[in-house]
Write an enzyme that holds these catalytic residues in place. Structure first.
Site, short mmCIF file in Angstrom:
data_model
loop_
_atom_site.label_atom_id
_atom_site.label_comp_id
_atom_site.label_asym_id
_atom_site.label_seq_id
_atom_site.Cartn_x
_atom_site.Cartn_y
_atom_site.Cartn_z
N GLU A 148 -2.56 8.01 -6.57
CA GLU A 148 -2.46 7.23 -7.98
C GLU A 148 -3.42 8.01 -8.73
O GLU A 148 -4.51 8.29 -8.33
CB GLU A 148 -2.52 5.97 -7.63
CG GLU A 148 -1.45 5.22 -6.59
CD GLU A 148 -1.61 3.66 -6.47
OE1 GLU A 148 -2.87 3.13 -7.25
OE2 GLU A 148 -0.88 3.07 -5.78
N ARG A 172 0.70 -1.33 0.04
CA ARG A 172 0.05 -0.09 0.06
C ARG A 172 0.90 1.35 -0.03
O ARG A 172 1.91 1.19 0.72
CB ARG A 172 -1.03 0.08 1.12
CG ARG A 172 -1.94 -1.12 1.16
CD ARG A 172 -3.05 -0.40 0.11
NE ARG A 172 -4.31 -1.64 -0.18
CZ ARG A 172 -4.33 -2.20 -1.39
NH1 ARG A 172 -3.34 -2.10 -2.39
NH2 ARG A 172 -5.17 -3.10 -1.39
N HIS A 229 1.06 0.30 -10.04
CA HIS A 229 0.20 -0.58 -9.20
C HIS A 229 -0.18 -1.93 -10.11
O HIS A 229 -1.44 -2.11 -10.31
CB HIS A 229 -1.04 0.11 -8.82
CG HIS A 229 -1.60 -0.43 -7.59
ND1 HIS A 229 -2.45 0.42 -6.63
CD2 HIS A 229 -1.85 -1.68 -7.11
CE1 HIS A 229 -2.74 -0.43 -5.92
NE2 HIS A 229 -2.47 -1.68 -5.95
#
Length: 469
Positions: free
Chosen positions: A316, A287, A347
């Site tokens: 993000e 995370r 990601h």
């Protein structure tokens, strides 16, 4: 043997062999001689009954962020109405969409806040087609009787393999060599490039991903240490350490696999980087909040940290696109991308065809079982309650799904309402301020279902009710 006689024999055998389907049940396989006595048209396992909800029309499912096609197929096979979007939706549009859906499927970019969930008047459940659930207000969802499901392990292998690739890439400075050659620079060097064999990997968080990574790393000759807040049995020759500092002091590579919680926020910051070996490497595919990136930048500039691989970030972009990862999103972006031996990925830890297919099946199946049967096993914010599926022999049986505030006297009130009927099975559990009662009642005529629903709906502790029949 008559068909009814075969049915009786089947039922007797199921009772004798304890084919209950419950998690704690013990059963043995029937002998071949017994199987040979049954007509071919008789099945040992009864067909589960397809239940339908009282007072609800078509089930409407909203899927966002390009949820895998395996999930769409599962929902459509159930007869649900599916609306699919490749990206997340703006907040105002999402508020309008969520008003009429019974289930919503999201990934990591959609935020289901209290403000949005307040408008979800028909929402029964939420599916997070990923590991994390911090994008959902879990407490508020539970207070409204909305169960939340995720996929805790379907992408574990994909993330573990990505980390293995990053360990080798950092040790050999592959990212920098590739960028240089793309720009025409031939830079064949061996300085500060290492084999990973014999080095020590420190894993923070020894769950589904951390433990798989441990096995893969040992197969390549790495020594593995791990730190976790609970005692976990080691796989292979990995060894658990008692403190985070011990892991940091002894590891050549440090990788994080922990959830986003207040306790893990900036878990690696300036003091932790100072405690690491000179020339160590940092990997974060968990995370974006668990690593203090400005402190990491300073540690790399000071040559304390030899490189890092980051797959997640505090903020993000909402969608793919050129120029979206910039200083407006995170103030340190320009400084980070200018550093040597820094691998940055968008990601993609769980972004493989295999992982997304598996996640689609896992979460869609969990949502379908909750919608169709009330089975909440695997929910992250809800009591885990399950009963055996009803079968077609139980024609006048109704399944009561009663979500209520966790206060005294509720079971008595509910059972008083149900007492005119035979309560065949009942299971109740609680999770914080919310409790969940599931009961199968028989000898219920169609005309009585509405009366039961209205009486339960008038109870003071009620959060939400569903009746399946």
């Amino acid at each position: 043997m008559s068909y009814s006689a075969a049915d009786n024999l089947q039922d007797s055998f199921q009772r004798a062999m304890n084919f209950s389907g419950s998690p704690g049940a013990v059963s043995t396989s029937p002998t071949q001689s017994f199987m040979n006595t049954l007509p071919r048209r008789v099945s040992i396992t009864k067909q589960p009954k397809a239940l339908k909800p009282f007072s609800t029309g078509d089930m409407n499912i909203l899927l966002l962020e390009n949820v895998n096609a395996t999930a769409i197929k599962i929902f459509k096979d159930q007869g649900y109405q599916v609306e699919f979007h490749k990206s997340s939706l703006p907040e105002d549009e999402l508020i309008e969409k969520i008003k009429d859906v019974h289930a919503i499927g999201i990934r990591s970019k959609t935020r289901l806040t209290e403000k949005i969930l307040q408008h979800a008047r028909n929402l029964v459940c939420i599916g997070c087609f990923c590991i994390g659930t911090n994008q959902v207000d879990l407490k508020y969802a539970a207070s409204k009787g909305i169960a939340v499901f995720n996929s805790p392990f379907s992408n574990s292998r994909s993330v573990a393999e990505l980390v293995i690739g990053e360990i080798i890439s950092l040790a050999r400075q592959l990212g920098d060599r590739s960028i240089e050659l793309h720009t025409g620079t031939w830079n064949k060097v061996a300085a500060r490039c290492w084999e990973v064999r014999g080095k020590t990997l420190g894993i923070i968080g020894y769950g589904h991903i951390g433990s798989q990574l441990s096995v893969l790393a040992e197969a390549m000759g790495l020594h593995v240490l791990y730190y976790d807040i609970v005692t976990i049995m080691a796989l292979g020759t990995a060894r658990q350490v008692s403190t985070l500092d011990e892991l940091l002091n002894k590891s050549d590579f440090v990788t994080l696999h922990v959830p986003a919680t207040p306790e893990t926020e900036k878990m690696l910051s300036a003091p932790q980087f100072a405690a690491m070996k000179d020339g160590a490497y940092v990997i974060n595919a968990s995370r974006g909040t668990v690593v203090d990136i400005p402190s990491l930048i300073q540690a790399v500039k000071a040559n304390k940290i030899a490189g890092a691989a980051l797959d997640v970030y505090p903020h993000e972009p909402a969608k793919n696109g050129e120029g979206s990862f910039n200083d407006e999103l995170n103030s340190w972006t320009s400084e980070l991308v200018s550093l040597p031996n820094i691998i940055l990925t968008p990601h993609i830890g769980g972004s493989t065809e295999e992982a997304q297919s598996s996640i689609g099946i896992e979460v869609a199946t969990a949502l379908s079982k909750y919608i169709n049967e009330g089975n909440s096993v695997g929910s992250v914010n809800f009591p885990e309650v399950s009963l055996k599926s009803l079968d077609y022999d139980q024609e006048n049986t109704v399944r009561v799904l009663y979500i209520h505030r966790n206060v005294p006297g509720v079971l008595k009130t509910v059972n008083d309402i149900l007492s005119d009927h035979n309560i065949e099975k009942q299971f109740s559990d609680s999770h914080g301020e919310i409790a969940y009662l599931m009961a199968d009642i028989s000898s219920v005529n169609q005309s009585e279902i509405k009366d039961i629903y209205e009486k339960l709906n008038q109870t003071s502790a009620k959060v939400s009710i569903r009746l399946l029949y």
